[in-house]
Scaffold this motif. Structure first.
Motif, PDB file in Angstrom:
ATOM      1  N   MET A 120      -9.268  27.613 -19.237  1.00 43.11           N
ATOM      2  CA  MET A 120      -7.684  26.287 -19.290  1.00 43.11           C
ATOM      3  C   MET A 120      -7.607  25.736 -20.180  1.00 43.11           C
ATOM      4  O   MET A 120      -8.377  25.144 -20.802  1.00 43.11           O
ATOM      5  N   ASP A 121      -6.416  25.411 -19.899  1.00 46.18           N
ATOM      6  CA  ASP A 121      -6.111  24.020 -20.936  1.00 46.18           C
ATOM      7  C   ASP A 121      -5.244  23.414 -19.348  1.00 46.18           C
ATOM      8  O   ASP A 121      -4.631  24.322 -18.720  1.00 46.18           O
ATOM      9  N   CYS A 122      -4.931  22.023 -19.590  1.00 40.89           N
ATOM     10  CA  CYS A 122      -4.338  21.157 -18.979  1.00 40.89           C
ATOM     11  C   CYS A 122      -4.107  20.545 -19.530  1.00 40.89           C
ATOM     12  O   CYS A 122      -4.097  19.002 -20.573  1.00 40.89           O
ATOM     13  N   LEU A 123      -2.047  19.709 -18.827  1.00 37.33           N
ATOM     14  CA  LEU A 123      -1.672  18.566 -19.061  1.00 37.33           C
ATOM     15  C   LEU A 123      -1.571  17.468 -18.594  1.00 37.33           C
ATOM     16  O   LEU A 123      -1.273  17.907 -17.302  1.00 37.33           O
ATOM     17  N   ARG A 124      -2.263  16.851 -18.724  1.00 42.08           N
ATOM     18  CA  ARG A 124      -2.670  15.840 -17.230  1.00 42.08           C
ATOM     19  C   ARG A 124      -2.178  14.555 -17.488  1.00 42.08           C
ATOM     20  O   ARG A 124      -1.994  14.198 -18.031  1.00 42.08           O
ATOM     21  N   LEU A 125      -1.247  14.013 -16.293  1.00 40.26           N
ATOM     22  CA  LEU A 125      -0.699  12.560 -16.885  1.00 40.26           C
ATOM     23  C   LEU A 125      -0.563  12.328 -15.288  1.00 40.26           C
ATOM     24  O   LEU A 125      -1.010  12.847 -14.423  1.00 40.26           O
ATOM     25  N   ALA A 126      -0.538  10.986 -15.527  1.00 37.40           N
ATOM     26  CA  ALA A 126      -0.254   9.286 -14.435  1.00 37.40           C
ATOM     27  C   ALA A 126       0.427   9.408 -13.810  1.00 37.40           C
ATOM     28  O   ALA A 126       1.563   8.701 -15.186  1.00 37.40           O
ATOM     29  N   ARG A 127       0.743   9.207 -12.488  1.00 40.06           N
ATOM     30  CA  ARG A 127       2.299   7.984 -12.099  1.00 40.06           C
ATOM     31  C   ARG A 127       2.124   7.235 -11.181  1.00 40.06           C
ATOM     32  O   ARG A 127       1.619   7.548 -10.215  1.00 40.06           O
ATOM     33  N   THR A 128       2.127   5.325 -10.984  1.00 38.25           N
ATOM     34  CA  THR A 128       2.113   4.793 -10.338  1.00 38.25           C
ATOM     35  C   THR A 128       3.069   4.967  -9.515  1.00 38.25           C
ATOM     36  O   THR A 128       3.996   4.783  -9.916  1.00 38.25           O
ATOM     37  N   PHE A 129       2.951   4.755  -8.152  1.00 42.10           N
ATOM     38  CA  PHE A 129       4.317   4.468  -7.260  1.00 42.10           C
ATOM     39  C   PHE A 129       3.782   3.210  -6.600  1.00 42.10           C
ATOM     40  O   PHE A 129       2.780   2.522  -6.176  1.00 42.10           O
ATOM     41  N   PRO A 130       4.549   2.316  -5.978  1.00 39.83           N
ATOM     42  CA  PRO A 130       6.008   2.361  -6.498  1.00 39.83           C
ATOM     43  C   PRO A 130       6.349   1.744  -8.011  1.00 39.83           C
ATOM     44  O   PRO A 130       5.787   1.024  -8.608  1.00 39.83           O
ATOM     45  N   GLY A 131       7.599   2.354  -8.778  1.00 35.28           N
ATOM     46  CA  GLY A 131       8.098   1.848  -9.647  1.00 35.28           C
ATOM     47  C   GLY A 131       7.759   1.517 -11.045  1.00 35.28           C
ATOM     48  O   GLY A 131       8.801   1.818 -11.459  1.00 35.28           O
ATOM     49  N   SER A 132       6.345   1.800 -11.154  1.00 33.19           N
ATOM     50  CA  SER A 132       6.067   1.665 -13.297  1.00 33.19           C
ATOM     51  C   SER A 132       6.597   3.299 -13.696  1.00 33.19           C
ATOM     52  O   SER A 132       6.883   3.558 -12.977  1.00 33.19           O
ATOM     53  N   ASP A 133       7.664   2.491 -14.965  1.00 28.40           N
ATOM     54  CA  ASP A 133       8.136   3.278 -15.764  1.00 28.40           C
ATOM     55  C   ASP A 133       7.260   4.345 -16.255  1.00 28.40           C
ATOM     56  O   ASP A 133       7.203   4.003 -17.956  1.00 28.40           O
ATOM     57  N   CYS A 134       6.268   4.542 -15.718  1.00 32.33           N
ATOM     58  CA  CYS A 134       4.832   5.830 -17.028  1.00 32.33           C
ATOM     59  C   CYS A 134       5.445   6.915 -17.659  1.00 32.33           C
ATOM     60  O   CYS A 134       5.208   7.179 -18.349  1.00 32.33           O
ATOM     61  N   LYS A 135       6.979   7.268 -17.458  1.00 29.81           N
ATOM     62  CA  LYS A 135       6.936   8.627 -18.412  1.00 29.81           C
ATOM     63  C   LYS A 135       7.305   8.051 -19.686  1.00 29.81           C
ATOM     64  O   LYS A 135       7.181   8.646 -20.555  1.00 29.81           O
ATOM     65  N   LYS A 136       7.623   6.460 -19.626  1.00 29.21           N
ATOM     66  CA  LYS A 136       7.264   6.338 -21.542  1.00 29.21           C
ATOM     67  C   LYS A 136       5.822   7.453 -22.085  1.00 29.21           C
ATOM     68  O   LYS A 136       6.160   6.891 -23.284  1.00 29.21           O
ATOM     69  N   GLU A 137       4.932   6.852 -21.643  1.00 29.91           N
ATOM     70  CA  GLU A 137       3.270   7.973 -21.976  1.00 29.91           C
ATOM     71  C   GLU A 137       3.513   9.340 -21.347  1.00 29.91           C
ATOM     72  O   GLU A 137       2.521   9.312 -22.272  1.00 29.91           O
ATOM     73  N   TRP A 138       4.185  10.037 -21.368  1.00 25.23           N
ATOM     74  CA  TRP A 138       4.610  11.328 -21.270  1.00 25.23           C
ATOM     75  C   TRP A 138       5.392  11.989 -22.711  1.00 25.23           C
ATOM     76  O   TRP A 138       5.524  11.024 -23.435  1.00 25.23           O
ATOM     77  N   PRO A 139       4.314  12.737 -22.752  1.00 24.13           N
ATOM     78  CA  PRO A 139       5.217  14.065 -24.166  1.00 24.13           C
ATOM     79  C   PRO A 139       6.887  13.692 -23.798  1.00 24.13           C
ATOM     80  O   PRO A 139       7.402  13.929 -23.262  1.00 24.13           O
ATOM     81  N   GLU A 140       7.593  12.784 -25.585  1.00 16.20           N
ATOM     82  CA  GLU A 140       8.859  13.522 -25.606  1.00 16.20           C
ATOM     83  C   GLU A 140       9.273  14.872 -25.637  1.00 16.20           C
ATOM     84  O   GLU A 140      10.723  15.102 -26.035  1.00 16.20           O
ATOM     85  N   LYS A 141       8.249  15.634 -25.987  1.00 16.48           N
ATOM     86  CA  LYS A 141       9.027  17.142 -25.873  1.00 16.48           C
ATOM     87  C   LYS A 141       8.226  18.243 -24.949  1.00 16.48           C
ATOM     88  O   LYS A 141       7.129  18.337 -24.933  1.00 16.48           O
ATOM     89  N   PRO A 142       9.203  19.060 -24.568  1.00 15.94           N
ATOM     90  CA  PRO A 142      10.743  19.122 -24.932  1.00 15.94           C
ATOM     91  C   PRO A 142      11.411  18.411 -23.928  1.00 15.94           C
ATOM     92  O   PRO A 142      11.051  17.312 -23.398  1.00 15.94           O
ATOM     93  N   GLU A 143      12.219  17.238 -24.549  1.00 13.35           N
ATOM     94  CA  GLU A 143      13.796  16.712 -24.551  1.00 13.35           C
ATOM     95  C   GLU A 143      13.158  17.068 -23.368  1.00 13.35           C
ATOM     96  O   GLU A 143      13.894  14.963 -23.379  1.00 13.35           O
TER      97      GLU A 143
END
Length: 337
Positions: A120-143
């Motif tokens: 397996m390969d895995c793309l692992r992303l974290a998100r905090t609730f509520p509020g924080s703008d975690c997506k800035k740390e996520w991949p930029e591509k695909p757009e």
């Protein structure tokens, strides 16, 4: 980065590091055994009872008519596929074997406590609730990835918490029992890719394991591969278009004093089709206390588990993963009374 399986067009042979010694095969399971399918459009009382019954018997169930728009699911599947089709150079910077990184791309296993690898390969992303703008740390591509993933995780957070509220209702717990620190840790999005495997009978996509978190919600697509351990055998989860597979973790088993089961499951591979699963896990904070809820205890219902912080629970349980062949019951012994 060279360890990633999906960047190689095809694999001719299986490296020895992926071979699972004495891999147990599923028996000839009767075709009439399948996970409960719960229609969330039915009455609340009926759904609550069904969730409790499924949690007691299987620890797993599938949900339909869940209210997540079909377009959201299609967008999630499409963007996930686009990510894995990107040229290796576009995602090389995101690859990491550092298990302390909350956002990363990796291969082989979510468990870095042994030398055994899984297909397996895995793309692992974290998100905090509520509020924080975690997506800035996520991949930029695909757009469109960041916006699609942000929308999906918000909707899935709502669905997961509603499942917990209904479980509380069926157990006689306050409906908000799992709000606050019991569910306020990072919510994890794992997009797992299982490429075609040259010898699927000698390896696994994921090993037999119980989830350690509170609740898991899986969008698993049309290719089968997830198996659940039930009455001494592995049963294949039958894909249902645009449904979710939901299972309860060890955190929830402890809080319910064993009423709800966290059940072993694994992922098998195949030699023909790639398989992608989108997995959401809801977790407590590291400092939250997990132990049997007082409302579920009584004179004839003593606590079966010790109360510990989630941090200590994870530390002790993860240590047990150094032996990949240890039984689940053995791993839970340090927490039993």
């Amino acid at each position: 980065m060279e360890n990633l399986l999906h960047v190689t067009p095809s694999h001719v042979s299986l490296p020895n590091s992926y071979a699972v010694p004495q891999l147990p095969q599923a028996k000839a399971t009767p075709t009439d055994i399948s996970l409960p399918v719960i229609d969330l459009s039915r009455s609340r009382d009926e759904v609550c009872r069904a969730i409790l019954d499924a949690g007691k018997e299987f620890g797993f169930f599938q949900v339909i008519n869940h209210g997540i728009p079909e377009q959201v699911l299609q967008d999630m599947e499409s963007v996930s596929e686009e990510f894995f089709q990107l040229p290796a150079a576009d995602k090389a910077h995101f690859y990491s074997e550092d298990t302390n990184r909350p956002n990363r791309l990796f291969s082989g296993s979510t468990y870095k406590t042994s030398k055994r690898l899984y297909w397996m390969d895995c793309l692992r992303l974290a998100r905090t609730f509520p509020g924080s703008d975690c997506k800035k740390e996520w991949p930029e591509k695909p757009e469109e990835l960041r916006n699609v993933f942000e929308n999906y995780t918000a909707l899935m957070r709502g669905l997961g918490m509603e499942m917990l509220h209904m479980l509380c209702q069926s157990l006689g717990l306050p409906s908000d029992y799992f709000d606050e620190d019991q569910s306020a840790g990072d919510m994890i999005l794992s997009v797992i890719r299982y490429p075609p495997c040259p010898t699927p009978d000698v390896t696994l996509g994921l090993p037999p394991h119980c989830d350690r978190n509170l609740i898991t919600l899986v969008l698993s697509g049309s290719v089968p591969g997830l198996q659940v351990f039930y009455k001494g055998d592995w049963i294949m989860v039958k894909p249902i278009r645009h449904s979710f597979v939901i299972n309860f973790g060890l955190h929830l088993e402890v809080v319910t004093n064993g009423i709800i089961k966290s059940v072993e499951h694994r992922v098998i591979t195949n030699s023909v089709q790639a398989r992608t699963s989108v997995v959401i896990t809801i977790n407590g904070t590291e400092d939250c206390l997990i132990g049997p809820a007082g409302e579920l205890l009584g004179e004839n219902k003593p606590p079966r588990y010790r109360t510990v912080t989630l941090r200590d629970f994870m530390r002790i349980y993860n240590k047990s993963l150094e032996n990949p062949d240890a039984a689940i019951k053995e791993r839970m012994k340090p927490f039993m009374i």
